[in-house]
Design a protein around this motif. Structure first.
Motif, PDB file in Angstrom:
ATOM      1  N   VAL A 246      -6.250  -5.194  -9.020  1.00 42.78           N
ATOM      2  CA  VAL A 246      -7.514  -4.681  -7.843  1.00 42.78           C
ATOM      3  C   VAL A 246      -7.821  -6.224  -8.559  1.00 42.78           C
ATOM      4  N   ILE A 253      -4.354  -0.511  -1.935  1.00 50.01           N
ATOM      5  CA  ILE A 253      -5.527   0.572  -2.290  1.00 50.01           C
ATOM      6  C   ILE A 253      -4.276   1.535  -3.480  1.00 50.01           C
ATOM      7  N   ASP A 273      -4.987   1.742  -8.514  1.00 47.50           N
ATOM      8  CA  ASP A 273      -6.620   2.473  -8.559  1.00 47.50           C
ATOM      9  C   ASP A 273      -6.953   3.711  -9.280  1.00 47.50           C
TER      10      ASP A 273
END
Length: 335
Positions: A246, A253, A273
């Motif tokens: 991230v 994602i 995520d």
């Protein structure tokens, strides 16, 4: 009913995972027997679930008739018939196909033996049984919604892919629908370019994702309908040079579902995520209480829901202790 989360260990779970698919009986004190019939132990969720159910029933003095069907509906029907012949006092079952299990339910009804479906409900029919199920659609929607807000904040439009489970499993359908509901709210940030069937098979998932990444090299948003596919996802993304944390350039994602130890580890390390989490501890409690209540002639609703929750990079410190995968991860990584 309180359940001690530390009653099972990774060693005991590994022992169960290594066991064969042959029917066996675990003897305990008492005169009543519950059949525990799973279609497989192919993920940590099922391994942990069967261990918790076994331990709790043994504590309550029940004998346990246990069998694994290896995702063979005909084999499982024979196991149900064997349980009926043994005159068990209840059946806790995980079936592969929601329609194929209907004859087994009817056979149990005819023998006046209560049946509870753990985590995976049957198709609708006039047969009676009780199903324990996570609110898959809501959980998936909440987890993917968080990922969509991350995509939106990036200021660019993301090409998205979903790994879809076996569509004979209502859980897979609901998770797919929850994903779609979430991404539909963000048309300026998300474009779904690949819907990848997996049939809950790791090799199928890996091949499908690899092909999707080759056909759509700009994929930067991914949802998996189960965390047990995370090793294959990691391998495919690494091969495509898309395995980044991230905040790093090239990060995909990534959102999961189930709450596996691998999911917690990847979130802690910054590669994932969000994750939709089933409350395994709560679901096993529901299943055990339901089978006992039915055995006592009490009325039980046909569907008992686990509301679950979404764990994200934003709430991970607060919610981790509620995640069954964190509990197992912590046992393996003390200190």
């Amino acid at each position: 009913m309180a359940l001690n989360r530390r009653d099972f260990t990774l060693a005991s779970l590994a022992a169960i995972a290594a066991s064969s698919g042959l029917t066996l009986a675990v003897k305990a004190q008492g005169t009543k027997t519950i059949a525990v019939l799973f279609d497989g132990l192919y993920s940590e969720f099922w391994v942990a679930g069967i261990q918790i159910i076994r331990d709790e029933l043994k504590k309550r003095g029940y004998e346990i008739m246990e069998a694994i069907s290896d995702q063979d509906d005909n084999k499982q029907f024979e196991q149900v018939r064997a349980a009926i012949a043994r005159k068990v006092d209840g059946i806790i079952i995980v079936q592969t196909d929601s329609n194929a299990v209907i004859p087994a339910i009817k056979a149990a009804n005819a023998a006046n033996i209560p049946m509870v479906h753990f985590n995976r409900p049957p198709a609708q029919s006039d047969a009676f049984s009780v199903a324990i199920q996570a609110d898959n659609q809501k959980i998936a929607r909440e987890a993917v919604d968080y990922a969509c807000t991350v995509a939106q904040k990036s200021g660019k439009k993301h090409q998205a892919a979903i790994l879809i489970g076996d569509l004979g499993d209502p859980n897979a359908i609901q998770r797919r629908d929850g994903f779609q509901e979430a991404v539909d709210k963000y048309p300026d940030a998300i474009e779904v370019v690949a819907k990848i069937p997996t049939e809950w098979n790791a090799d199928t998932a890996f091949a499908g994702l690899t092909n999707a990444l080759q056909a759509n090299p700009d994929i930067s948003f991914l949802f998996t309908s189960s965390d047990f596919l995370l090793p294959q996802i990691q391998q495919a993304l690494k091969t495509a040079d898309k395995w980044h944390k991230v905040g790093e350039d090239g990060h995909v994602i990534l959102t999961g579902f189930d709450g596996f130890p691998d999911a917690y580890a990847l979130m802690k390390d910054g590669y994932m995520d969000a994750c939709g989490v089933q409350n395994l501890f709560f679901e096993t409690q529901l299943a055990i209480q339901a089978i006992l209540d039915l055995g006592e002639g009490k009325k039980v609703e046909k569907l008992l829901l686990d509301p679950g929750f979404a764990i994200t990079q934003a709430n991970m410190n607060e919610k981790a202790s509620e995640m069954w995968g964190y509990v197992l991860w912590k046992e393996k990584n003390p200190g």
